[in-house]
Design an enzyme around this catalytic site. Sequence first.
Site, PDB file in Angstrom:
ATOM      1  N   LYS A 126     -42.959 125.062  34.786  1.00 37.81           N
ATOM      2  CA  LYS A 126     -44.334 125.136  35.294  1.00 37.81           C
ATOM      3  C   LYS A 126     -44.424 124.556  36.692  1.00 37.81           C
ATOM      4  CE  LYS A 126     -48.909 125.474  34.576  1.00 37.81           C
ATOM      5  NZ  LYS A 126     -49.237 126.853  34.952  1.00 37.81           N
ATOM      6  N   CYS A 155     -38.380 119.167  34.868  1.00 40.10           N
ATOM      7  CA  CYS A 155     -37.993 118.034  34.042  1.00 40.10           C
ATOM      8  C   CYS A 155     -39.207 117.143  33.793  1.00 40.10           C
ATOM      9  CB  CYS A 155     -36.889 117.167  34.649  1.00 40.10           C
ATOM     10  SG  CYS A 155     -35.355 118.033  34.852  1.00 40.10           S
ATOM     11  N   ASN A 186     -35.944 112.872  37.026  1.00 38.80           N
ATOM     12  CA  ASN A 186     -36.486 114.169  37.448  1.00 38.80           C
ATOM     13  C   ASN A 186     -36.289 114.248  38.957  1.00 38.80           C
ATOM     14  OD1 ASN A 186     -38.092 116.426  37.967  1.00 38.80           O
ATOM     15  ND2 ASN A 186     -39.986 115.250  37.927  1.00 38.80           N
ATOM     16  N   GLY A 187     -35.543 115.249  39.408  1.00 34.11           N
ATOM     17  CA  GLY A 187     -35.282 115.364  40.845  1.00 34.11           C
ATOM     18  C   GLY A 187     -33.832 115.743  41.073  1.00 34.11           C
ATOM     19  N   HIS A 226     -43.983 155.483  51.001  1.00 30.20           N
ATOM     20  CA  HIS A 226     -42.906 155.267  51.978  1.00 30.20           C
ATOM     21  C   HIS A 226     -41.608 154.811  51.323  1.00 30.20           C
ATOM     22  CE1 HIS A 226     -45.707 156.010  55.170  1.00 30.20           C
ATOM     23  NE2 HIS A 226     -46.526 155.088  54.699  1.00 30.20           N
ATOM     24  N   ARG A 271     -42.525 121.527  31.792  1.00 34.44           N
ATOM     25  CA  ARG A 271     -41.780 121.191  33.006  1.00 34.44           C
ATOM     26  C   ARG A 271     -40.295 121.545  32.899  1.00 34.44           C
ATOM     27  NH1 ARG A 271     -44.597 117.708  36.182  1.00 34.44           N
ATOM     28  NH2 ARG A 271     -42.691 117.015  37.178  1.00 34.44           N
ATOM     29  N   GLU A 305     -49.641 139.918  41.667  1.00 29.24           N
ATOM     30  CA  GLU A 305     -49.842 138.940  40.594  1.00 29.24           C
ATOM     31  C   GLU A 305     -49.631 139.580  39.210  1.00 29.24           C
ATOM     32  OE1 GLU A 305     -49.859 135.903  40.341  1.00 29.24           O
ATOM     33  OE2 GLU A 305     -50.862 135.433  38.454  1.00 29.24           O
ATOM     34  N   TRP A 315     -34.856 120.705  32.790  1.00 29.93           N
ATOM     35  CA  TRP A 315     -34.719 122.024  33.409  1.00 29.93           C
ATOM     36  C   TRP A 315     -33.503 121.884  34.317  1.00 29.93           C
ATOM     37  CZ3 TRP A 315     -34.806 124.243  38.336  1.00 29.93           C
ATOM     38  CH2 TRP A 315     -35.032 125.630  38.373  1.00 29.93           C
ATOM     39  N   LYS A 356     -46.839 138.355  36.582  1.00 27.60           N
ATOM     40  CA  LYS A 356     -47.164 137.921  35.210  1.00 27.60           C
ATOM     41  C   LYS A 356     -46.247 138.593  34.196  1.00 27.60           C
ATOM     42  CE  LYS A 356     -48.879 135.060  35.447  1.00 27.60           C
ATOM     43  NZ  LYS A 356     -49.288 134.390  36.625  1.00 27.60           N
ATOM     44  N   GLU A 392     -42.662 137.371  34.446  1.00 25.90           N
ATOM     45  CA  GLU A 392     -42.501 135.994  33.974  1.00 25.90           C
ATOM     46  C   GLU A 392     -42.418 135.902  32.465  1.00 25.90           C
ATOM     47  OE1 GLU A 392     -44.735 132.768  36.757  1.00 25.90           O
ATOM     48  OE2 GLU A 392     -46.038 134.269  35.887  1.00 25.90           O
TER      49      GLU A 392
END
Length: 634
Positions: free
Chosen positions: A629, A2, A125-126, A530, A27, A507, A99, A511, A514
């Site tokens: 983000k 947010c 925000n929170g 395995h 955000r 990573e 968000w 990527k 995402e």
Amino acid sequence: MCGIIGYIGKQKAVPILIEGLKRLEYRGYDSAGISVISPPRVDEQSSLRVEAGNQQPAISKNGKIDIITVKATGKVSVLEEKINGKDIAGTIGIAHTRWATHGKPCDKNSHPHCDCQKNIFLAHNGIVENYQELKDDLIKKGHKFSSETDTEVIAHLIEEFNKKFDFKNSVLAALKLLRGTYGLAIINKKEPDKIIVARLGSPLAIGIGNGEYIIASDFSAIIRHTDQVIFMEDGEVAILTKENCEIVNMKNKSIAKEATKVEWSVEKAEKQGFDHFMLKEIFEQPDSILDAVRGRIIEKEGMVKLGGLRDVKEKLADIEKIVIVSCGTSYNAGLVGKYMLEEYAGITVEVEYASEFRYRKPLLNKNTAVIAISQSGETADTLAAIREAENKGALTLGIVNTVGSTIANETMAGVYNHAGPEIGVASTKAFTSQLSILALLTIFLGRQRGMSFVTGKRIATEMNKIPKLIANILKQAKDIKKIAKKYVQYQDFLYLGRKYNFPIALEGALKIKEISYVHAEGFASGEMKHGTIALIDKNFPTVFIAPRDSVYEKNISGMQEIKARSGKIIAIATVGDKEIKKIADDVIYIPKTLEMLTPLLSVIPLQFFAYYVGILKGLDVDKPRNLAKSVTVE
Ligand code: G6P
């Protein structure tokens, strides 16, 4: 998670708020909203006439001060379209990009939220953890709720206190009842000359302009207006009028705070001709790495100078164990750091997901250093992990990109990445700057523990060459795009790497997940046999990171095993490796460097690959679905 922006001054608030929201969109971007205090018509209410020199068309229909609110589901551009054509004249307003945590994304759940009387509007925000009990209590008192959010209780609580207290004291009283986290911007029709902002656990900065203030969740939304910023700390409440900024603590005691001059430029936060922030940020890596190491490497002494660790230098010499806590991409950087620090600095390193660490009973003592790695410096899990570590008596350090962020402030010492603002939600340049700092830290701690001058110098010399080597890889962007075209229809990918490049396999997989919404698994290449090997067939390609390093032969065996099962392979290999061409279907070459620094090079083709698969699928790579983000909630 947010984004909040607020403006109070002489200019029309709407364009400033919309522009700020666009900068904060990383955000969260599932819905957005704006509330502006609208002055009365100057011709109707002479007693409330706006000051001379500040006259503007007013839209309040009834000649009274009003608060105009517009909300929209979707991105900020949808809100912008909805506002277009509306004459919103006010010079004081707040806005929010969301968000979702409580309540699905829709207009009704978008911020700003208001009280029953529609006097108090706020952006949050929170998370209010005890919102249900507060809500039940408020409903009993007759309050009517119009959203499913936790946030709305705050507006009603303030309304309740506003029956007997002024605006400031009502906010203070309401905040005392909240459990959880907040960054808040609040306006009140009854005191229409103010914005009140408050912070507990969610970032807020106040930009100081000339007769105006801009408040925002981070200063990328402020730098266009001013470079003078006050970073609010937890438990602080600011009361802003056009002329004044009063900051108090929760007991209403004034706090004197200095403004900080922020060095980031507006240009740095813009796209500069690239199609996406992500692409721009991939291309920025030679520069961002230079910025991360600039002035810190003393090559001829095989040493580094890390100003942020000066005060804890002696303590660091006694450290017996390092625990790295982080999330997402920053976690993957931490894993590379483990390999570097254990091999060259001879110190035990554990790497933990911050979200796990905070709920375990980690064994820490004063000889443990806990290092938080975080691009934003605001990730709630990482912050909680650092607080837990401090409680347990460990030395806490930060490797953080965002100057003035909470993790940077709360850790005892640390090193800034200096990668500049990273806007693309998928982290690229912040990651390579984290790796660069970890390489410098390896020299720093290694030299304290008997690393030879020769080794220190070798790492330092090779590190200095990295930006140029990356610049060479960037030239292959078009070739990597062609490879991405060949593979765009696949639904599953395996990413394999060993030793230093095992975290790069993680990573690379992260990527592509995402930004391309493709299923991908990152694995240690030796572990593949395995179990994971069962997945391999002609529809399950593997991205194999296999530079000429100490585990090269092992990786080649792994590739043969995949080929034997009809799996396709894209290999990341060292320039000049002809052998690998005979096995892999496609090869992307990276230059030679010291083994411990290969991750800085091998990750670049994987960033490109994910980017191109994403755009070839027509996806919004800068704002992938469901992500944010900076995740400032648990
Ligand atoms: C979010 C982002 C990831 C990021 C992670 C950690 O999940 O989507 O890209 O790696 O947070 O963020 P930090 O700011 O702490 O590095």
